[in-house]
Design a protein around this motif. Structure first.
Motif, PDB file in Angstrom:
ATOM      1  N   ASP A  81       1.049  -1.305  -0.078  1.00 40.56           N
ATOM      2  CA  ASP A  81       0.046  -0.123  -0.011  1.00 40.56           C
ATOM      3  C   ASP A  81       0.919   1.103  -0.127  1.00 40.56           C
ATOM      4  N   LEU A  82       1.962   1.118   0.799  1.00 38.30           N
ATOM      5  CA  LEU A  82       2.615   2.481   0.845  1.00 38.30           C
ATOM      6  C   LEU A  82       3.629   2.683  -0.295  1.00 38.30           C
ATOM      7  N   ALA A  83       4.159   1.814  -0.992  1.00 37.33           N
ATOM      8  CA  ALA A  83       4.837   1.772  -2.263  1.00 37.33           C
ATOM      9  C   ALA A  83       3.942   2.463  -3.253  1.00 37.33           C
ATOM     10  N   ALA A  84       2.785   1.691  -3.362  1.00 35.27           N
ATOM     11  CA  ALA A  84       1.683   2.555  -4.418  1.00 35.27           C
ATOM     12  C   ALA A  84       1.383   3.930  -3.968  1.00 35.27           C
ATOM     13  N   ALA A  85       1.095   4.172  -2.659  1.00 32.05           N
ATOM     14  CA  ALA A  85       0.768   5.534  -2.477  1.00 32.05           C
ATOM     15  C   ALA A  85       1.997   6.403  -2.781  1.00 32.05           C
ATOM     16  N   THR A  86       3.000   5.998  -2.750  1.00 31.07           N
ATOM     17  CA  THR A  86       4.398   7.043  -2.789  1.00 31.07           C
ATOM     18  C   THR A  86       4.909   7.081  -4.150  1.00 31.07           C
ATOM     19  N   GLY A  87       4.387   6.381  -5.222  1.00 33.71           N
ATOM     20  CA  GLY A  87       4.664   6.051  -6.208  1.00 33.71           C
ATOM     21  C   GLY A  87       5.974   5.032  -6.528  1.00 33.71           C
ATOM     22  N   GLY A  88       6.066   4.143  -5.627  1.00 35.09           N
ATOM     23  CA  GLY A  88       7.045   3.402  -5.507  1.00 35.09           C
ATOM     24  C   GLY A  88       8.340   4.083  -4.875  1.00 35.09           C
ATOM     25  N   SER A  90       9.150   6.893  -4.884  1.00 36.83           N
ATOM     26  CA  SER A  90       9.837   8.110  -6.099  1.00 36.83           C
ATOM     27  C   SER A  90      10.584   9.159  -5.411  1.00 36.83           C
ATOM     28  N   PRO A  91      11.641   9.488  -5.887  1.00 36.94           N
ATOM     29  CA  PRO A  91      12.302  10.587  -5.306  1.00 36.94           C
ATOM     30  C   PRO A  91      11.532  12.084  -5.766  1.00 36.94           C
ATOM     31  N   SER A  92      10.747  11.881  -6.682  1.00 40.97           N
ATOM     32  CA  SER A  92      10.043  13.072  -6.973  1.00 40.97           C
ATOM     33  C   SER A  92       9.202  13.329  -5.838  1.00 40.97           C
ATOM     34  N   ASN A  93       8.789  12.251  -4.930  1.00 37.53           N
ATOM     35  CA  ASN A  93       7.758  12.575  -3.925  1.00 37.53           C
ATOM     36  C   ASN A  93       8.369  12.970  -2.523  1.00 37.53           C
ATOM     37  N   VAL A 103      11.584  11.508   3.830  1.00 40.53           N
ATOM     38  CA  VAL A 103       9.952  11.755   4.158  1.00 40.53           C
ATOM     39  C   VAL A 103       9.400  11.839   2.760  1.00 40.53           C
ATOM     40  N   TYR A 104       8.268  11.084   2.426  1.00 43.98           N
ATOM     41  CA  TYR A 104       7.570  11.158   0.988  1.00 43.98           C
ATOM     42  C   TYR A 104       6.191  11.526   1.141  1.00 43.98           C
ATOM     43  N   ARG A 105       5.886  12.597   0.238  1.00 42.59           N
ATOM     44  CA  ARG A 105       4.313  12.671   0.246  1.00 42.59           C
ATOM     45  C   ARG A 105       3.656  11.585  -0.460  1.00 42.59           C
ATOM     46  N   ALA A 106       2.452  11.183   0.258  1.00 41.68           N
ATOM     47  CA  ALA A 106       1.860  10.049  -0.316  1.00 41.68           C
ATOM     48  C   ALA A 106       0.094  10.154  -0.617  1.00 41.68           C
ATOM     49  N   GLU A 107      -0.294   9.897  -1.471  1.00 46.68           N
ATOM     50  CA  GLU A 107      -1.523  10.010  -1.973  1.00 46.68           C
ATOM     51  C   GLU A 107      -2.416   8.731  -1.508  1.00 46.68           C
ATOM     52  N   LEU A 108      -3.498   8.784  -0.586  1.00 44.62           N
ATOM     53  CA  LEU A 108      -4.150   7.820  -0.260  1.00 44.62           C
ATOM     54  C   LEU A 108      -5.223   7.266  -1.558  1.00 44.62           C
ATOM     55  N   PRO A 109      -5.517   6.067  -1.411  1.00 46.64           N
ATOM     56  CA  PRO A 109      -6.349   5.695  -2.449  1.00 46.64           C
ATOM     57  C   PRO A 109      -7.750   5.833  -2.189  1.00 46.64           C
ATOM     58  N   ALA A 114      -3.872  13.298   1.593  1.00 52.36           N
ATOM     59  CA  ALA A 114      -2.463  13.135   1.509  1.00 52.36           C
ATOM     60  C   ALA A 114      -1.951  12.872   3.047  1.00 52.36           C
ATOM     61  N   VAL A 115      -0.755  12.278   3.024  1.00 54.92           N
ATOM     62  CA  VAL A 115       0.099  12.062   4.281  1.00 54.92           C
ATOM     63  C   VAL A 115       1.423  12.046   3.801  1.00 54.92           C
ATOM     64  N   ALA A 116       2.181  12.023   5.103  1.00 52.85           N
ATOM     65  CA  ALA A 116       3.638  12.072   5.067  1.00 52.85           C
ATOM     66  C   ALA A 116       4.183  10.626   5.543  1.00 52.85           C
ATOM     67  N   VAL A 117       5.217  10.109   4.917  1.00 48.16           N
ATOM     68  CA  VAL A 117       5.498   8.743   4.986  1.00 48.16           C
ATOM     69  C   VAL A 117       7.004   8.972   5.272  1.00 48.16           C
ATOM     70  N   LYS A 118       7.407   8.605   6.007  1.00 48.25           N
ATOM     71  CA  LYS A 118       9.036   8.357   6.683  1.00 48.25           C
ATOM     72  C   LYS A 118       9.530   7.157   6.390  1.00 48.25           C
ATOM     73  N   ARG A 119      10.348   6.461   5.268  1.00 47.23           N
ATOM     74  CA  ARG A 119      10.803   5.288   5.343  1.00 47.23           C
ATOM     75  C   ARG A 119      12.469   5.349   6.175  1.00 47.23           C
ATOM     76  N   LEU A 120      12.447   4.792   7.129  1.00 46.50           N
ATOM     77  CA  LEU A 120      13.783   4.564   7.864  1.00 46.50           C
ATOM     78  C   LEU A 120      14.829   4.027   7.198  1.00 46.50           C
ATOM     79  N   GLU A 121      16.071   4.431   7.310  1.00 39.37           N
ATOM     80  CA  GLU A 121      17.252   3.520   6.972  1.00 39.37           C
ATOM     81  C   GLU A 121      17.556   2.676   8.280  1.00 39.37           C
ATOM     82  N   THR A 122      17.496   1.260   7.745  1.00 39.90           N
ATOM     83  CA  THR A 122      17.624   0.212   8.906  1.00 39.90           C
ATOM     84  C   THR A 122      18.811  -0.294   8.577  1.00 39.90           C
ATOM     85  N   HIS A 123      19.881  -0.090   7.994  1.00 38.63           N
ATOM     86  CA  HIS A 123      21.053  -0.909   7.788  1.00 38.63           C
ATOM     87  C   HIS A 123      21.726  -1.105   9.102  1.00 38.63           C
TER      88      HIS A 123
END
Length: 380
Positions: A81-88, A90-93, A103-109, A114-123
């Motif tokens: 769901d989150l990948a779809a909402a952020t366009g995969g 995408s760096p443009s988001n 932090v990405y802008r995400a469009e809900l289905p 719209a919401v803000a999505v933070k994808r954390l680095e987990t290395h």
């Protein structure tokens, strides 16, 4: 015994003598292989798009948006769901760079907004620590001046947090960039004095809530302009709790860590000295933020006290010296346009800087509590 029978017996015995050691060797080899460690299968890379084959896997509801999420459990969302909402993703988001991820802008289905999505680095361990800290703190809190956490995703190695989207962006962008993301490209929007004062009051209210109204108390440990988001009417929302810690007992007396954590320029001197963080360290960082709000300069900005002098001094030391000398108006951001003749706004500015001076005292016990700061700000 007949010779043919004897020959048959001798032949069978010889065959068994050869077969038994072979069977025993085969058995031992197979046993060794069964005990050998099994090499785990390689972890698949996280998807950056949603193939049709997984579009309906791990489906989740987006109904948390617009509901009273603060009064209910957080929504657990799927990576698909989150990948779809952020366009995969995408760096443009990308709309921001958090402590440990983008932090990405995400469009809900279905037009859910719209919401803000933070994808954390987990290395390393840092991203997982931030994930747990944000869930522990924001997942159980509700306050008008705290950024609202709506949901999360934990899939494989991925850790993702979903927040309300604040369209006016960060305080840092308004003070040092080109204004909020909704402004026309290339425009230079100046944050007015009433808006700056409202932001200071909002951040102070959030910290007072964390230190004094929340049990057990919470230390933020990373107060800075980029962690202050602005809502409609420039209402301040404190965000990014990745370094936050829940403390035992009184926040004034509890040391949560002796390891320096935070952002250079905002850290209290006792943190650099290796003393554990307390609420008074948050107070110091807030004082630095108020100086930044008034001057329009980052804490790391070097200042020449006089045109003739070649040596530069620290912004905070320069501002404190001006405040103590009764020359607070000389540090004001000239873009605001407050003149000495504008009595009310001038007095508010001077009052704010005096509070900032108290908050940035070198000795922690000489600084006010955030409850006292809120009371002083409300009198301006």
């Amino acid at each position: 015994m007949d010779d043919p029978i004897l020959a048959l017996i001798l032949t069978a015995g010889a065959s068994l003598a050869v077969a038994i050691p072979c069977l025993l060797a085969a058995y031992l080899c197979r046993r060794r292989r069964s005990k050998a460690p099994v090499k785990p299968a390689a972890q698949p890379e996280l998807p950056v798009s949603v193939p049709a084959s997984i579009a309906h896997q791990d489906s989740s509801s987006w109904s948390f948006y617009g509901s009273s999420a603060a009064d209910s459990s957080l929504a657990k969302l799927s990576l698909a769901d989150l990948a779809a909402a952020t366009g995969g993703f995408s760096p443009s988001n990308i709309i921001g760079d958090g402590s440990f991820g983008f932090v990405y802008r995400a469009e809900l289905p279905d037009g859910g907004g719209a919401v803000a999505v933070k994808r954390l680095e987990t290395h390393g361990a840092a991203g997982n620590r931030e994930f747990r800290a944000e869930l522990e703190v924001l997942g159980s809190l509700s306050h008008p001046n705290l950024a609202r956490l709506l949901g999360y995703c934990a899939a494989g190695a991925d850790r993702i947090l979903v927040y309300e989207l604040l369209h006016r962006g960060s305080l840092d962008a308004w003070l040092h960039g080109d204004g909020g993301p909704d402004d026309a490209p290339g425009s230079r929007c100046v944050l007015t004095w009433p808006a700056r004062l409202r932001v200071a009051r909002g951040v102070a209210a959030a910290l007072a809530f964390l230190h004094h109204d929340r049990r057990p108390p919470v230390l933020h440990r990373d107060i800075k302009a980029s962690n202050v988001l602005l809502g409609d009417g420039f209402e301040a929302k404190l965000a990014d709790f990745g370094l936050a810690r829940v403390v035992k007992g009184s926040p004034a007396a509890s040391h949560v860590s002796t390891q320096a954590a935070g952002t250079a320029g905002y850290l209290a001197p006792e943190i650099w000295a290796g003393v554990g963080a307390t609420a008074k360290a948050d107070v110091y960082s807030f004082g630095i933020l108020m100086i930044e709000i008034v001057t329009g300069h980052r804490p790391s900005w070097p200042v020449k006290p006089n045109v003739e002098e070649k040596e530069e001094v620290d912004l905070v030391d320069w501002a404190r010296e001006k405040i103590q000398a009764g020359k607070a108006s000389e540090v004001l951001d000239c873009r605001i346009g407050i003149d000495e003749g504008q009595g009310k706004e001038t007095e508010e500015m001077k009052g704010l800087l005096d509070i900032a001076r108290q908050c940035t005292e070198g000795v922690p016990k000489d600084r006010p509590t955030m409850e006292e700061v809120v009371a002083m700000l409300n009198k301006l």
